[in-house]
Design a protein around this motif. Structure first.
Motif, PDB file in Angstrom:
ATOM      1  N   ARG A   9       1.838 -12.614 -47.310  1.00  0.00           N
ATOM      2  CA  ARG A   9       2.061 -12.391 -45.986  1.00  0.00           C
ATOM      3  C   ARG A   9       1.697 -13.512 -44.957  1.00  0.00           C
ATOM      4  O   ARG A   9       2.537 -14.124 -44.235  1.00  0.00           O
ATOM      5  N   LEU A  10       0.492 -14.037 -44.918  1.00  0.00           N
ATOM      6  CA  LEU A  10      -0.144 -14.854 -44.096  1.00  0.00           C
ATOM      7  C   LEU A  10       0.278 -16.232 -44.444  1.00  0.00           C
ATOM      8  O   LEU A  10       0.499 -17.283 -43.649  1.00  0.00           O
ATOM      9  N   VAL A  13       3.591 -16.664 -42.992  1.00  0.00           N
ATOM     10  CA  VAL A  13       3.413 -17.195 -41.439  1.00  0.00           C
ATOM     11  C   VAL A  13       3.219 -18.570 -41.349  1.00  0.00           C
ATOM     12  O   VAL A  13       3.754 -19.139 -40.648  1.00  0.00           O
ATOM     13  N   ASP A  25      -3.707 -18.684 -32.870  1.00  0.00           N
ATOM     14  CA  ASP A  25      -3.732 -17.418 -33.660  1.00  0.00           C
ATOM     15  C   ASP A  25      -4.251 -16.332 -32.824  1.00  0.00           C
ATOM     16  O   ASP A  25      -5.617 -16.190 -32.781  1.00  0.00           O
ATOM     17  N   SER A  92       0.752 -17.918 -33.215  1.00  0.00           N
ATOM     18  CA  SER A  92       0.968 -16.856 -34.342  1.00  0.00           C
ATOM     19  C   SER A  92       0.338 -15.629 -33.722  1.00  0.00           C
ATOM     20  O   SER A  92      -0.783 -15.631 -33.463  1.00  0.00           O
ATOM     21  N   ALA A  94      -0.097 -11.992 -35.752  1.00  0.00           N
ATOM     22  CA  ALA A  94       0.167 -11.518 -37.050  1.00  0.00           C
ATOM     23  C   ALA A  94      -0.633 -10.169 -37.375  1.00  0.00           C
ATOM     24  O   ALA A  94      -1.802  -9.787 -36.741  1.00  0.00           O
ATOM     25  N   VAL A 119       5.419 -17.534 -33.930  1.00  0.00           N
ATOM     26  CA  VAL A 119       5.509 -16.995 -35.315  1.00  0.00           C
ATOM     27  C   VAL A 119       5.077 -15.617 -35.453  1.00  0.00           C
ATOM     28  O   VAL A 119       3.631 -15.601 -35.198  1.00  0.00           O
ATOM     29  N   GLN A 121       4.433 -11.712 -36.962  1.00  0.00           N
ATOM     30  CA  GLN A 121       4.560 -10.893 -38.090  1.00  0.00           C
ATOM     31  C   GLN A 121       4.153  -9.377 -37.866  1.00  0.00           C
ATOM     32  O   GLN A 121       3.061  -8.886 -37.698  1.00  0.00           O
ATOM     33  N   ILE A 155       8.575 -11.301 -41.124  1.00  0.00           N
ATOM     34  CA  ILE A 155       8.024 -12.554 -40.152  1.00  0.00           C
ATOM     35  C   ILE A 155       9.143 -12.982 -39.253  1.00  0.00           C
ATOM     36  O   ILE A 155      10.318 -13.199 -39.980  1.00  0.00           O
ATOM     37  N   VAL A 157      10.447 -15.830 -36.464  1.00  0.00           N
ATOM     38  CA  VAL A 157      10.100 -17.330 -36.058  1.00  0.00           C
ATOM     39  C   VAL A 157      11.031 -17.324 -34.688  1.00  0.00           C
ATOM     40  O   VAL A 157      12.368 -17.274 -34.867  1.00  0.00           O
TER      41      VAL A 157
END
Ligand code: SAM
Length: 243
Positions: A9-10, A13, A25, A92, A94, A119, A121, A155, A157
């Protein structure tokens, strides 16, 4: 997971963070993502933002242990309040719900002027993000859907641009719900996700039918039927082991 080996998953990202970015982040927990990217020479500077004390301390500890304090600044605060305009060109966010991610972006809008890429998630409710992007002139440029440990993640973007461009060749309402790029690819994880969602909505619909009827109940039932119809349109003619 650690700063050398991310989850799939990461990792997905990470793949969308442009080389030499100044990355913020947000909701960084252990600071795994910025640490991994800094160690691999992918970012020139990182901010790990955290609102909660425990995850903030884990992030600080990891960044110190990895000798990355020159490259990564660990900051405590709510959402985008940890960055100043111009601090970051990529953000990001997430591992949270889509509504929370959208509200973090909404509450920190003035910090986004110099940001070139988002980005994102979401664990659930990606539609809240797609709607925020449309309303705020961000263009979805890529989407991924992956399955890891029996969970399905999306995800998203985005860059500044034409917000409706990715929806040109798809039905807008369906694209907002399931993702315009994902809709065109219909990978296995996508089919599995929406078959399971449909089953869940049918279960809720049956519960609502058994409950005392009221105008609110009727509205909810109609909403669910609408979503089921959209998803059935997407899964139509698709032989699925989950349906
Ligand atoms: N981003 C990491 C990942 O994807 O593995 C950590 C995800 S963790 C489930 C979510 C983190 O977001 C938590 O550490 C939580 O404290 C943090 N968080 C939630 N709301 C936040 C906010 N408004 N601002 C900053 N961090 C937040």
């Amino acid at each position: 997971m650690n700063t050398d080996k991310l989850s799939v998953r990461l990792e997905t990202v990470a793949k969308y963070v442009p080389k030499d970015s100044r990355l913020a982040d947000i909701g960084s927990d252990h600071a795994y993502l910025p640490s991994y990217l800094a160690k691999n020479g992918q970012i020139s500077f990182g901010i790990a933002g955290e609102v909660a004390q425990g995850p903030f301390q884990s992030a600080e500890k990891n960044v110190m242990a990895e000798g990355l304090t020159e490259l990564i600044s660990v900051r405590m605060g709510d959402g985008l309040e940890v960055i100043q305009p111009g601090d970051a060109d990529c953000i990001s966010i997430a591992g949270m719900g889509g509504s929370l991610i959208a509200s973090i972006l909404e509450n920190g809008k003035e910090k986004l002027a110099a940001v070139k890429r988002l980005v994102l998630q979401p664990n659930i409710n990606a539609i809240a993000i797609r709607d925020w992007l449309i309303d705020n002139h961000w263009e979805l440029i890529a989407e991924e859907i992956i399955e890891e440990d029996n969970k399905i993640y999306e995800i998203l973007v985005a860059e500044k641009g034409e917000p409706l461009k990715p929806y040109r060749d798809v039905h807008l309402e369906t694209g907002r719900l399931v993702g315009p790029f994902l809709l065109q690819r219909k990978e296995n994880a996508f089919k599995k996700k929406w078959s399971l969602e449909k089953k869940n909505w049918l279960r809720i619909y049956k519960q609502l039918e058994g409950a005392p009827q009221s105008p609110e109940n009727e509205v909810k039932k109609q909403e669910i039927l609408g979503k089921i119809a959209l998803v059935e349109g997407v899964l139509d003619n698709e032989k699925s082991e989950w349906s």
